[in-house]
Design a protein around this motif. Structure first.
Motif: not given
Length: 119
Positions: A44-50
């Motif tokens: 999975p890609l690095e998650k960014r905050p919404l």
């Protein structure tokens, strides 16, 4: 002018039966009995905050779109190319295979819509 319309050269005759034998064709790769899901392991890609401050419905729709996109890609990789081949059961089975929570009927509908309009 097409080659078939050109007059033939004198003394040269060709027949289908007298053609030289063709070398055997090499197959490109062995084909498995069923298509593979992925060539490489899923990372999975690095998650960014919404972004903050949006209505709750926006976050729900956003996450639903992401899930539908992941499922549509997995189905296409597995050989399900047409939306009418992707039943709710098939989509939920793929979600279990990929490791995603089972999608709702709305998300299944969105998966088929993505497959339909990506053509």
């Amino acid at each position: 002018m097409p080659a078939a319309a050109l007059p033939s050269k004198p003394g040269v005759t060709r027949t289908r039966n007298a053609a030289a034998p063709r070398p055997a064709r090499r197959s490109r790769a062995p084909r498995p009995d069923h298509p593979t899901l992925c060539d490489v392991p899923y990372v999975p890609l690095e998650k960014r905050p919404l972004p903050p401050g949006r209505p709750r419905d926006w976050y729900i729709t956003h996450n639903r779109r992401l899930k539908a996109m992941r499922l549509a890609i997995a189905l296409l990789d597995a050989g399900v190319l047409m939306p009418n081949q992707a039943s709710n059961v098939r989509i939920r089975t793929m979600a279990e295979t990929v490791g995603i929570h089972p999608p709702s009927d709305t998300t299944c509908h969105m998966v088929r819509a993505l497959m339909r309009y990506s053509r």
